[in-house]
Design an enzyme around this catalytic site. Structure first.
Site, mmCIF file in Angstrom:
data_model
loop_
_atom_site.group_PDB
_atom_site.id
_atom_site.type_symbol
_atom_site.label_atom_id
_atom_site.label_comp_id
_atom_site.label_asym_id
_atom_site.label_seq_id
_atom_site.Cartn_x
_atom_site.Cartn_y
_atom_site.Cartn_z
ATOM 1 N N SER A 62 0.803 -1.229 0.000
ATOM 2 C CA SER A 62 0.000 0.000 0.000
ATOM 3 C C SER A 62 0.832 1.273 0.000
ATOM 4 O O SER A 62 0.320 2.344 -0.340
ATOM 5 C CB SER A 62 -0.945 0.016 1.208
ATOM 6 O OG SER A 62 -0.210 -0.067 2.421
ATOM 7 N N ASP A 347 -2.081 8.897 7.397
ATOM 8 C CA ASP A 347 -3.106 8.148 8.112
ATOM 9 C C ASP A 347 -2.433 7.247 9.149
ATOM 10 O O ASP A 347 -1.298 7.509 9.550
ATOM 11 C CB ASP A 347 -4.002 7.356 7.143
ATOM 12 C CG ASP A 347 -3.248 6.299 6.336
ATOM 13 O OD1 ASP A 347 -2.067 6.023 6.653
ATOM 14 O OD2 ASP A 347 -3.834 5.743 5.384
ATOM 15 N N HIS A 350 0.513 5.280 6.735
ATOM 16 C CA HIS A 350 1.239 5.747 5.550
ATOM 17 C C HIS A 350 1.720 7.191 5.695
ATOM 18 O O HIS A 350 1.048 8.016 6.317
ATOM 19 C CB HIS A 350 0.338 5.645 4.319
ATOM 20 C CG HIS A 350 -0.259 4.284 4.131
ATOM 21 N ND1 HIS A 350 -1.541 3.977 4.544
ATOM 22 C CD2 HIS A 350 0.257 3.156 3.603
ATOM 23 C CE1 HIS A 350 -1.790 2.704 4.267
ATOM 24 N NE2 HIS A 350 -0.714 2.182 3.702
#
Length: 382
Positions: A62, A347, A350
């Site tokens: 991600s 977040d 990340h």
């Protein structure tokens, strides 16, 4: 260590509920014109003088996914606002407010942004493809708590499929020659800890201690990177793991909101083993030029000297819920912070675009404290 990952189960449960009623936003990357020094198939527009390599191929999780999970039955998605709030195409599936690290590297190489495999046409593929998938790991079982994801082994299968399409356009001889000049970026391993070893519903930590698990991962990693080499990769960038004990999701589990040294120490053997692996591969694979980005040192420097880089908020996400904005990650339509360039973390997991861009630039022109044996600019120029 199970206490550090209780939030993951909560995140998964909440995402399940959310995804039952939010619409899937199918926003693709911007279409790019295939021009310049790509795989030669037909007369093209004049090559931009800044284009340093024919293409870049990206594998990871991600941290660099740009939309491959959008159409999967997955709880690991970011194709909704406020993700992409600072990206020109809006929410695309990037787990960031804007650029990922590989987006900035593409810019620095003079390439168009690399399209997600899930939406790339054969023409798009001539400038590279991004195969990264949120929740993916080196191990196939990693990330199963998020259901749909594309592990590294399957990403390699997707790359083989792409090569079949490209080969039909450019011919086998031209393909091999061009691939040897391309950049390959690989960033794997975070989920093998966060969404495997540290998860209470995985048996892994009862089967292996920290060094043993790092050995297992890098043994598999070596086989996967050797496979990538046999498929034509020569210029390869490997991103190490950062200070995972300092991300908001881990900070939120601490009564003092301090980094978890236990988690930070856990991942150090992986980085050490990866460096040894790179040295061995460079020695044993003819023509291989593999370089290592030391994300650990980069993040350590940013957290130790935030003011030097314009950061003022180090211990919470710009978007999220709960302590340190890290107990539940950024939700659909949630209002993020307004001073995003001052935040290290976007977040619960990340970094912000500002950090991604900073790390990419350091990796591109930096010294051996952050990228070794050579930086990306030097690698591309070989």
């Amino acid at each position: 260590m199970g206490k550090y990952l209780k939030f993951s189960c909560l995140n998964v449960l909440l995402r399940t509920v959310i995804l039952m009623y939010i619409c899937h936003i199918n926003v693709g990357v911007l279409g790019q014109q295939v021009v310049g020094d790509d795989f030669d198939v037909a007369p093209q527009a004049a090559a931009p003088t800044t284009e340093m390599v024919p293409a870049m191929f990206v594998f990871g999780d991600s941290l660099i996914d740009n939309g491959n999970n959008n159409n999967l039955a997955s709880l690991a998605k970011a194709n909704y606002y406020p993700y992409g709030i600072d990206f020109k195409a809006g929410p695309t599936g990037r787990f960031s407010n804007g650029y990922t690290m590989v987006d900035e590297i593409a810019d620095l190489l003079g390439l168009p942004l690399v399209p997600a495999y899930s939406e790339a046409s054969t023409d798009d593929m001539l400038h590279g493809v991004n195969y990264a998938s949120a929740a993916a790991g080196i191990l196939d079982i990693t990330g199963r708590n998020f259901v749909g994801r594309i592990p590294f082994n399957r990403q390699l299968e997707n790359f083989e499929s792409s090569l079949t399409q490209i080969r039909a356009r450019v011919g086998a001889a031209n393909l091999a020659q061009q691939l040897s000049r391309c950049i390959f970026f690989v960033g794997m391993g975070s989920n093998d800890y966060l969404n495997n070893y540290l998860m209470p519903n995985y048996p892994t930590k009862n089967q292996y201690n920290g060094p043993q698990f790092a050995d297992l991962l890098v043994q598999q990693y070596t086989a996967q990177l050797t496979r990538l080499y046999t498929l034509g990769a020569r210029k390869v960038i490997i991103a190490g793991l950062g200070l995972m004990g300092c991300i908001p999701s881990i900070l939120s589990q601490s009564t003092t909101s301090q980094c978890s040294e236990e988690v930070n120490q856990l991942v150090l053997p992986f980085n050490a083993n990866t460096k040894t692996m790179i040295n061995n591969l460079n020695t044993n694979l003819p023509g291989a030029r593999i370089t290592f980005i030391d994300i650990h040192n980069m993040i350590q420097d940013i957290l130790a000297n935030p003011g030097s880089y314009g950061f003022s908020v180090l211990d919470r996400g710009c978007c999220g819920i709960g302590k340190n904005n890290g107990q539940i990650t950024c939700l659909p339509m949630q209002q993020p912070c307004s001073n995003r360039d001052e935040y290290v973390f976007w977040d619960a997991f990340h970094p912000t675009e500002a950090v991604n861009v900073l790390m990419a630039r350091k990796a591109f022109t930096g010294n051996q404290d952050v990228v070794s044996p050579i930086n990306i600019q030097q690698l591309a120029s070989l």
